[in-house]
Write a protein that holds these residues in place. Structure first.
Motif, PDB file in Angstrom:
ATOM      1  N   TYR A   1       0.104  -1.334  -0.069  1.00  0.00           N
ATOM      2  CA  TYR A   1      -0.154   0.047   0.346  1.00  0.00           C
ATOM      3  C   TYR A   1       1.003   1.079  -0.242  1.00  0.00           C
ATOM      4  CZ  TYR A   1      -3.647   3.608   0.662  1.00  0.00           C
ATOM      5  OH  TYR A   1      -4.774   4.622   1.091  1.00  0.00           O
ATOM      6  N   GLY A   2       1.452   1.297   0.451  1.00  0.00           N
ATOM      7  CA  GLY A   2       2.744   1.928   0.965  1.00  0.00           C
ATOM      8  C   GLY A   2       2.544   4.101   1.340  1.00  0.00           C
ATOM      9  N   GLY A   3       1.138   3.818   1.232  1.00  0.00           N
ATOM     10  CA  GLY A   3       1.421   5.379   2.079  1.00  0.00           C
ATOM     11  C   GLY A   3       0.373   5.244   3.959  1.00  0.00           C
ATOM     12  N   PRO A   4       0.336   6.518   3.288  1.00  0.00           N
ATOM     13  CA  PRO A   4      -0.760   6.897   4.841  1.00  0.00           C
ATOM     14  C   PRO A   4      -1.731   6.625   5.211  1.00  0.00           C
ATOM     15  CG  PRO A   4      -0.251   9.034   3.425  1.00  0.00           C
ATOM     16  CD  PRO A   4      -0.066   8.178   3.087  1.00  0.00           C
ATOM     17  N   HIS A   5      -2.128   5.717   7.046  1.00  0.00           N
ATOM     18  CA  HIS A   5      -3.283   5.435   6.360  1.00  0.00           C
ATOM     19  C   HIS A   5      -3.660   3.878   6.467  1.00  0.00           C
ATOM     20  CE1 HIS A   5      -4.764   8.930   8.221  1.00  0.00           C
ATOM     21  NE2 HIS A   5      -4.726   9.276   7.122  1.00  0.00           N
ATOM     22  N   GLY A   6      -1.934   3.519   6.166  1.00  0.00           N
ATOM     23  CA  GLY A   6      -2.448   2.016   5.453  1.00  0.00           C
ATOM     24  C   GLY A   6      -1.046   1.207   5.769  1.00  0.00           C
ATOM     25  N   GLN A   7      -1.349   0.526   7.310  1.00  0.00           N
ATOM     26  CA  GLN A   7      -0.067   0.312   7.313  1.00  0.00           C
ATOM     27  C   GLN A   7      -0.602  -1.654   7.227  1.00  0.00           C
ATOM     28  OE1 GLN A   7       1.271  -0.270  11.880  1.00  0.00           O
ATOM     29  NE2 GLN A   7       2.437  -1.677  11.565  1.00  0.00           N
TER      30      GLN A   7
ATOM     31  N   ALA B   1       6.627  -3.223   1.817  1.00  0.00           N
ATOM     32  CA  ALA B   1       7.395  -2.545   2.755  1.00  0.00           C
ATOM     33  C   ALA B   1       5.928  -1.603   2.990  1.00  0.00           C
ATOM     34  CB  ALA B   1       8.091  -2.164   1.717  1.00  0.00           C
ATOM     35  N   ASP B   2       6.655  -1.003   4.107  1.00  0.00           N
ATOM     36  CA  ASP B   2       6.179  -0.445   4.897  1.00  0.00           C
ATOM     37  C   ASP B   2       6.465   1.140   5.030  1.00  0.00           C
ATOM     38  OD1 ASP B   2       3.215  -1.153   5.108  1.00  0.00           O
ATOM     39  OD2 ASP B   2       3.029  -1.234   6.395  1.00  0.00           O
ATOM     40  N   GLY B   3       6.693   2.418   3.866  1.00  0.00           N
ATOM     41  CA  GLY B   3       7.994   2.662   3.615  1.00  0.00           C
ATOM     42  C   GLY B   3       7.296   4.416   4.656  1.00  0.00           C
ATOM     43  N   ARG B   4       8.333   5.475   4.538  1.00  0.00           N
ATOM     44  CA  ARG B   4       8.063   6.552   4.862  1.00  0.00           C
ATOM     45  C   ARG B   4       6.830   7.276   5.145  1.00  0.00           C
ATOM     46  NH1 ARG B   4      14.084   9.377   4.187  1.00  0.00           N
ATOM     47  NH2 ARG B   4      13.181   8.286   2.615  1.00  0.00           N
ATOM     48  N   GLY B   5       5.901   7.404   5.937  1.00  0.00           N
ATOM     49  CA  GLY B   5       4.744   7.854   5.814  1.00  0.00           C
ATOM     50  C   GLY B   5       3.700   6.846   6.097  1.00  0.00           C
ATOM     51  N   THR B   6       3.908   5.441   6.186  1.00  0.00           N
ATOM     52  CA  THR B   6       3.387   4.810   6.482  1.00  0.00           C
ATOM     53  C   THR B   6       2.854   4.811   8.009  1.00  0.00           C
ATOM     54  OG1 THR B   6       4.930   2.844   6.509  1.00  0.00           O
ATOM     55  CG2 THR B   6       3.226   3.042   4.714  1.00  0.00           C
ATOM     56  N   PRO B   7       1.854   3.897   9.193  1.00  0.00           N
ATOM     57  CA  PRO B   7       1.580   4.618  10.531  1.00  0.00           C
ATOM     58  C   PRO B   7       2.351   3.504  11.264  1.00  0.00           C
ATOM     59  CG  PRO B   7      -0.230   3.343   9.408  1.00  0.00           C
ATOM     60  CD  PRO B   7       0.746   3.487   7.624  1.00  0.00           C
ATOM     61  N   GLY B   8       2.581   3.771  12.567  1.00  0.00           N
ATOM     62  CA  GLY B   8       2.817   2.818  13.663  1.00  0.00           C
ATOM     63  C   GLY B   8       4.329   2.775  13.801  1.00  0.00           C
ATOM     64  N   ARG B   9       5.001   3.747  13.890  1.00  0.00           N
ATOM     65  CA  ARG B   9       6.498   4.133  14.045  1.00  0.00           C
ATOM     66  C   ARG B   9       7.019   5.299  14.873  1.00  0.00           C
ATOM     67  NH1 ARG B   9      11.483   2.300   9.636  1.00  0.00           N
ATOM     68  NH2 ARG B   9      13.432   3.668  11.145  1.00  0.00           N
ATOM     69  N   SER B  10       6.571   6.947  13.721  1.00  0.00           N
ATOM     70  CA  SER B  10       7.002   7.745  15.040  1.00  0.00           C
ATOM     71  C   SER B  10       6.203   8.878  14.219  1.00  0.00           C
ATOM     72  CB  SER B  10       8.641   7.799  14.785  1.00  0.00           C
ATOM     73  OG  SER B  10       8.778   8.233  13.924  1.00  0.00           O
ATOM     74  N   PRO B  11       6.134   9.931  14.615  1.00  0.00           N
ATOM     75  CA  PRO B  11       5.580  10.748  13.818  1.00  0.00           C
ATOM     76  C   PRO B  11       6.128  11.860  12.691  1.00  0.00           C
ATOM     77  CG  PRO B  11       5.423  11.691  16.289  1.00  0.00           C
ATOM     78  CD  PRO B  11       5.788  10.113  16.356  1.00  0.00           C
ATOM     79  N   ASP B  12       7.951  11.572  12.613  1.00  0.00           N
ATOM     80  CA  ASP B  12       8.991  11.851  11.529  1.00  0.00           C
ATOM     81  C   ASP B  12       8.274  11.080  10.491  1.00  0.00           C
ATOM     82  OD1 ASP B  12       9.581  14.155  13.430  1.00  0.00           O
ATOM     83  OD2 ASP B  12      11.140  13.516  14.169  1.00  0.00           O
ATOM     84  N   TRP B  13       8.633   9.800  11.052  1.00  0.00           N
ATOM     85  CA  TRP B  13       8.463   9.014   9.896  1.00  0.00           C
ATOM     86  C   TRP B  13       7.189   8.812   8.710  1.00  0.00           C
ATOM     87  CZ3 TRP B  13      11.486   4.325   8.679  1.00  0.00           C
ATOM     88  CH2 TRP B  13      11.296   3.634   7.265  1.00  0.00           C
ATOM     89  N   GLU B  14       6.354   9.327  10.107  1.00  0.00           N
ATOM     90  CA  GLU B  14       4.489   9.652   8.957  1.00  0.00           C
ATOM     91  C   GLU B  14       4.785  11.075   7.868  1.00  0.00           C
ATOM     92  OE1 GLU B  14       1.247   8.578  11.629  1.00  0.00           O
ATOM     93  OE2 GLU B  14       2.286   7.142  12.914  1.00  0.00           O
ATOM     94  N   LYS B  15       5.640  11.832   9.040  1.00  0.00           N
ATOM     95  CA  LYS B  15       5.546  12.810   8.387  1.00  0.00           C
ATOM     96  C   LYS B  15       6.469  13.721   7.651  1.00  0.00           C
ATOM     97  CE  LYS B  15       2.951  14.749  11.971  1.00  0.00           C
ATOM     98  NZ  LYS B  15       3.279  15.431  13.526  1.00  0.00           N
ATOM     99  N   ALA B  16       7.171  13.044   6.909  1.00  0.00           N
ATOM    100  CA  ALA B  16       8.629  13.004   5.955  1.00  0.00           C
ATOM    101  C   ALA B  16       7.960  13.081   4.127  1.00  0.00           C
ATOM    102  CB  ALA B  16       9.369  11.426   5.896  1.00  0.00           C
TER     103      ALA B  16
END
Length: 730
Positions: free
Chosen positions: A509-515, A540-555
């Protein structure tokens, strides 16, 4: 022939193995019973409303839709169809219900008709009221039921008498008691009214969608049918105007006042006996928000808490809320971590990434969180755990866990994905793990010894009738590359090292709100099916996906292209330890994953050799306000950003490189979320650029694909296309 269903047919028929599994649990505050939804079997779409007596484990149905409707098929109103599309609900029967405070009365709608069930006796009855009924909810004392119908907010006594409208629709664009499109689709707010704790008044949303631009969605396969008009707030265009009124059962009407020009989004409403009503309102750019307390006498609001963030502010389930002693419960991004706050006290640290609040008790909060970060704990990526954290001293001795701040609920012997519901001293804990298919739902009665330490309490289980998959998923969860990207790697069943490297299928999925990389067996079944066709599949859940850290999601702010960079990084990092043939790499995805797949073959044909592009968002100017503007700002203010993150603009296609790679574009013609114009514009742009591609239109299909034959054949067509494109067909 064994008669066994193929995986694609079973996957479609069981709605991804969700049918027959219990869900939507409510526990009574005295801990005597739990209420839930479940169909009678793994291929039965019709949910019944069930009750389990927690004293003896006896289950009984409180509402059987087949009996209540006399065996007739359901007839859904346009409003109910839209609600189900927003919540991605594909089942039938009782798909949602609401209870009174004591969990003795449940109400629900079937075929636009209102029904009430006595949860102690299991008797259900219809209440004759004007319809079609949407989202009925009883007052906390169970004396009355409020519901929305044809733009009105109505109230009826629980015995069916004295039905009346508290608010009537105004013209063709103003209605009461329903969530507007953008709230239901993007804010996770599906409700439009809220009872007072005393049951004598309601907060009711008034929605005027006159400012919203109209789109028309037609089904070319049914030319005799007129197109459907949809009020769709595309990025940079006007939203619906949402106001809030306090409506008393005595006929009083008071408008709730806040600075709607600066904070137009009504994101959350909370009203409990612990304090005045709470509102969470957001600015359009989602970089500032206010938590407001409502004066129910005047409608005026006062600020309880204000948040600002230079990138964006996320919304979370279960907050804001009050504690019994009147402190504000919220989730905040502080010091690089997502933490749980009660008042000015921080209850968690960066060791947990808080996901949502499940329940607020007398002296503790039940919440879900991801433990640690994948980079720090590479052996357990994909976990979601239920914890409790204490904010008060509570009665009796202080347990050791309270001294350190929090403790997990239930066992954590292996990685899993947990959720929970609580009532009194009972917690219903559901969890899915990698070791076995399906979700297990346990009933735990909390007990502690004289020192306040937790001890083994009474345990029970709510049975699941979900089918067992005909294949077994065997994902290996790892973290890859410099960014420690969470990944799931799946190889064909029976693969041996001497078989050599395999063609690769990236399946993100690879994007916001989709772990997608989660510690759950069933989450990886489709990927395993593709693997069994001869692929090494990577999720692969890269940057932008949820569940890791705020900076990871907001990159990814202004740079959705980072999500493609991380797919490439994960692929190359895993090639050193897995049998990957980097000369044959395909990618498939749906929605954001479709956008990612299209971008992959257009901009990185040196890496990707074929793509299945499902329901892609190709032009972000055609997607909705609340989602798109969070990541890219306003189109008029940042036209270059929109162009660079598009697949169809000159700037977007300028990054397209040689050679041309095979692409299958798939889209439902009835999709009112990612409209088919996205795929049609992509196809037109590709044709103008001389790039060959395939287009598969799905007549009558929305953003979901619940139709059994469509869902099954879509998988078969994809695997055939991928094999042809990568030269795997002999």
């Amino acid at each position: 022939m064994t008669g066994q269903l193929s995986f694609p047919r079973q996957h479609a028929r069981t709605q991804r193995f969700t049918l027959g599994a219990p869900r939507a649990v409510t526990v009574s505050p005295d801990g005597s019973r739990a209420v839930f939804l479940r169909s009678r079997g793994g291929t039965d779409r019709t949910n019944l409303l069930w009750v389990i007596d927690l004293a003896d484990g006896r289950e009984y149905p409180a509402a059987d839709p087949l009996a209540l409707l006399g065996g007739a098929d359901e007839e859904l109103s346009a409003e109910e169809r839209a609600r189900r599309e927003r919540s991605r609900e594909g089942s039938a029967g009782v798909v949602g219900y609401a209870t009174d405070e004591r969990v003795e009365l449940a109400v629900f709608a079937l075929s636009g008709r209102l029904f009430a069930a006595d949860l102690r006796t299991g008797a259900a009855r219809e209440l004759p009221v004007p319809g079609p009924v949407v989202d009925p909810r009883p007052s906390p004392d169970g004396a009355r039921i409020a519901y929305a119908a044809r733009g009105a907010l109505r109230v009826v006594n629980a015995d069916g008498s004295e039905d009346r409208a508290l608010a009537e629709p105004e013209g063709g664009t103003v209605g009461y008691g329903m969530a507007e499109f953008i709230a239901a689709e993007e804010m996770d707010r599906s409700r439009g009214f809220w009872w007072s704790p005393g049951g004598d008044a309601l907060l009711v949303a008034r929605v005027d969608d006159a400012p919203v631009r109209r789109w028309w969605i037609a089904d070319p396969a049914q030319p005799e049918q007129p197109p459907t008009e949809v009020a769709y707030p595309a990025a940079g265009t006007p939203n619906a105007e949402v106001t809030l009124f306090l409506l008393g059962l005595d006929g009083s009407r008071t408008e709730v006042a806040w600075d709607r020009r600066r904070f137009p989004y009504l994101a959350r409403v909370h009203w409990s006996s612990y304090g005045p009503p709470l509102l969470l309102v957001q600015a359009r750019d989602q970089r500032s928000q206010l938590c407001l307390a409502v004066d129910t006498g005047t409608g005026r609001t006062t600020t309880v808490h204000a948040d600002e963030d230079p990138v964006w502010l996320d919304l979370f389930p279960g907050v804001p809320a009050w504690t019994p002693d009147g402190r504000l419960v919220r989730i905040a991004d502080e010091g690089g971590a997502r933490v749980l706050m009660v008042g000015d006290r921080r209850l968690t640290t960066g060791a947990l990434h808080v996901r949502g609040v499940l329940d607020v008790g007398e002296d503790d909060v039940l919440f879900s969180a991801s433990p640690d970060t994948p980079g720090e704990d590479p052996e357990r990526p994909g976990e979601i755990v239920v914890y409790r954290a204490w904010f008060g001293d509570g009665p009796g001795p202080v347990p050791a866990a309270r001294a350190r701040g929090w403790e997990p609920v239930g066992e954590r012997a292996f990685p899993a994905v947990h959720s929970a519901a609580r009532g009194g001293d009972v917690i219903v804990l559901s969890y899915a793990c990698l070791e076995r298919p399906g979700t297990r739902m346990e009933v735990l009665r909390e007990e502690r010894d004289e020192d306040g330490q937790p001890v083994e309490g009474w345990r029970g289980e709510i049975a699941s009738y979900a089918e067992q998959p005909v294949i077994a998923a065997r994902p290996r969860l790892v973290c890859a590359g410099e960014h420690r990207i969470p990944c799931a790697v799946l190889l064909p069943e029976g693969y041996r090292e001497e078989d050599g490297p395999l063609p690769v299928l990236m399946d993100p999925y690879g994007g916001p709100h989709g772990q997608r990389v989660v510690a759950s067996h069933n989450a990886h079944l489709t990927s395993q099916w593709f693997a069994n066709h001869g692929f090494a599949v990577i999720v692969a859940d890269g940057r932008g996906t949820p569940g890791r850290s705020p900076d990871w999601e907001k990159a990814i702010r202004d740079r959705l292209t980072l999500t493609l960079d991380d797919q490439v990084e994960a692929l190359r990092a895993l090639a050193g330890s897995h049998p990957l043939d980097l000369g044959r790499v395909a990618i498939r995805g749906w929605s954001y994953g479709g956008f990612l797949a299209g971008m992959a073959v257009l901009r990185r044909p040196d890496v990707f050799h074929a793509a299945v592009v499902g329901a892609p968002v190709t032009d972000l100017r055609l997607y909705d306000t609340h989602y798109t503007e969070r990541y890219l700002g306003l189109p008029d203010e940042q036209p270059k950003v929109y162009a660079e993150n598009s697949l169809v603009t000159d700037e977007g296609l300028s990054g397209a490189a040689e050679p041309h790679r095979p692409m299958m574009i798939v889209h439902g013609l009835a999709d009112d979320n990612v409209v088919v114009a996205h795929s049609l514009r992509l196809s037109s742009a590709l044709l103008a650029a001389g790039r060959p591609h395939e287009v598969l239109p799905l007549s009558g299909v929305t953003h979901m694909t619940p139709q059994e034959q469509v869902a099954e054949n879509l998988l078969l067509l994809q695997v055939d296309f991928l094999k042809r494109s990568l030269g795997m067909v002999r």
